[in-house]
Design an enzyme around this catalytic site. Sequence first.
Site, PDB file in Angstrom:
ATOM      1  N   LYS A 243       0.844  -1.209   0.000  1.00  0.00           N
ATOM      2  CA  LYS A 243       0.000   0.000   0.000  1.00  0.00           C
ATOM      3  C   LYS A 243       0.870   1.246   0.000  1.00  0.00           C
ATOM      4  O   LYS A 243       1.898   1.295   0.706  1.00  0.00           O
ATOM      5  CB  LYS A 243      -0.905  -0.023   1.236  1.00  0.00           C
ATOM      6  CG  LYS A 243      -1.902   1.127   1.319  1.00  0.00           C
ATOM      7  CD  LYS A 243      -2.799   0.994   2.555  1.00  0.00           C
ATOM      8  CE  LYS A 243      -3.824   2.088   2.669  1.00  0.00           C
ATOM      9  NZ  LYS A 243      -4.672   1.963   3.869  1.00  0.00           N
TER      10      LYS A 243
ATOM     11  N   SER B 146      -9.676   1.988   3.227  1.00  0.00           N
ATOM     12  CA  SER B 146      -8.804   2.728   2.343  1.00  0.00           C
ATOM     13  C   SER B 146      -7.816   1.864   1.574  1.00  0.00           C
ATOM     14  O   SER B 146      -7.250   2.325   0.583  1.00  0.00           O
ATOM     15  CB  SER B 146      -8.022   3.767   3.146  1.00  0.00           C
ATOM     16  OG  SER B 146      -7.165   3.134   4.088  1.00  0.00           O
TER      17      SER B 146
ATOM     18  N   SER C  64      -9.793  -0.402   7.391  1.00  0.00           N
ATOM     19  CA  SER C  64      -9.267  -0.272   6.033  1.00  0.00           C
ATOM     20  C   SER C  64      -8.630  -1.514   5.447  1.00  0.00           C
ATOM     21  O   SER C  64      -8.316  -1.521   4.258  1.00  0.00           O
ATOM     22  CB  SER C  64      -8.251   0.861   5.980  1.00  0.00           C
ATOM     23  OG  SER C  64      -8.927   2.069   5.848  1.00  0.00           O
TER      24      SER C  64
END
Length: 477
Positions: A79, A154, A178
């Site tokens: 990420k 997210s 997330s």
Amino acid sequence: MEISALTIEGVREGLRRRAFSATELATEALRFAEAENPKTNAYLRFCPERALEAAGRVDEKIARGEDTGPLGGVPVAVKDVIVTKGLRTTCGSKLLANYIPPYDATAVQRLEAAGGVILGKANCDEFAMGSSNENSAFGPVRNPAALDRVPGGSSGGSAAITAQGTAVVALGSDTGGSVRQPASFCGVVGVTPTYGRVSRYGLVAFASSLDHIGPFGRCVRDAATLLGVIAGRDELDATSAEAPVPDYTAQLDGNVRGLRIGLPREYFNGLASETGDLIQAGVETLKKLGCQVKEISLPATDYAIACYYIICTAEASSNLARYDGVRYTFRSASSGALSDMYRNTRGEGFGAECKRRIMLGTYVLSAGYYDAYYLKAQKVRTLIARDFTNAFAEVDAIVTPVSPFPAFKLGEKLDDPLQMYLSDIYTITGDLAGIPCMSVPCGRTAAGLPVGMQILANHFDEARMFRLADAFERSYR
Ligand code: GLN
């Protein structure tokens, strides 16, 4: 080589049988990922040089007859809120569009030391704020299971990549759901470990008391293996725990007979939906496996959303103060005086959601409101954590939905931040309490949308959580 379905075990087996070399695998994985990516926009960038270097090291080890490590040759996505030395790390923000970190996050360093091959960086909501990945400055991610829908957020990029098969496993981050919510939306496994289990060194801060790095995999075993690699004390993060890291995969024996499972009443009230039906069916499966299921109560649940959105915005307003146009890359071109430079840089650099949170956070921390909001929220957080402590005196694990609904349409909740915040209703309590929790796939709706079941366990009891998830996964497949 069926690249999109590879597991860590499959990579190990292929390398052992000499079906492919790590370099061949990395080359093919990169080719496949680059070809597939336009469908979802899940990767923000690839790092072929770094990947081939890492794969080359694995091949050298194989040639010398050495152990390649638990992730030897395994393609991984990271990420874009987790820093990578020399590799652009944007946090999904215009403010960091050209930021090149001078160091690796501890999790990154550990996964490469274990033989992992990073293919590239995964798209995400700006500074990990969001539940749909629509807050990325670099465009939304589409859900591989339904391209007109969001992948969740997210960590939407990491989840979509894992589901698409454009990496075998991925790293995400979870502050309020997330990792678990996008895992649920995309139909993969996502894990939020105990707070402190994985070093946050190199995870760009959103809300430091809630931030976790967590793994994604297409099966429980892969996520457990990845967690085993990145977990453990790190001198560079004072909040990382000393607790020893067990071999999580050693305990995946399918036996959960007699395990006591709690179903919190507050999480099932009013859940008359396809999601609710699938979770109920999952609970029946757990009973068939020999688990003892009973209803429990977590009475402070009602206050969780308010509590979370006070604490996380307060911490975010402080953490994001560092993006001032001086220390990190982006600076507004139209600046006269210093104060204008700050204002213009932040005004042009941050997206709407970050600004909303900075304002909310500044407000709840301001003199006169601090006691009424921030301090009160901290007390409520203690009550939420206490609910779980009480529950774990009676049960070994807790099972709930991950999200009240499956993946929604792109744009559907964009104009209504409150609706968006409600996506997190079942996931934020785990972060507030700091306990390990995960999402494991538990079926699809009639329209083919994946739904995840959440399993929560007591602090540092990831091993038992994985055992339950793995047994469930076996019976479900
Ligand atoms: N959706 C939640 C939020 O917007 C959670 C985000 C996260 O876990 N990073 O804050």
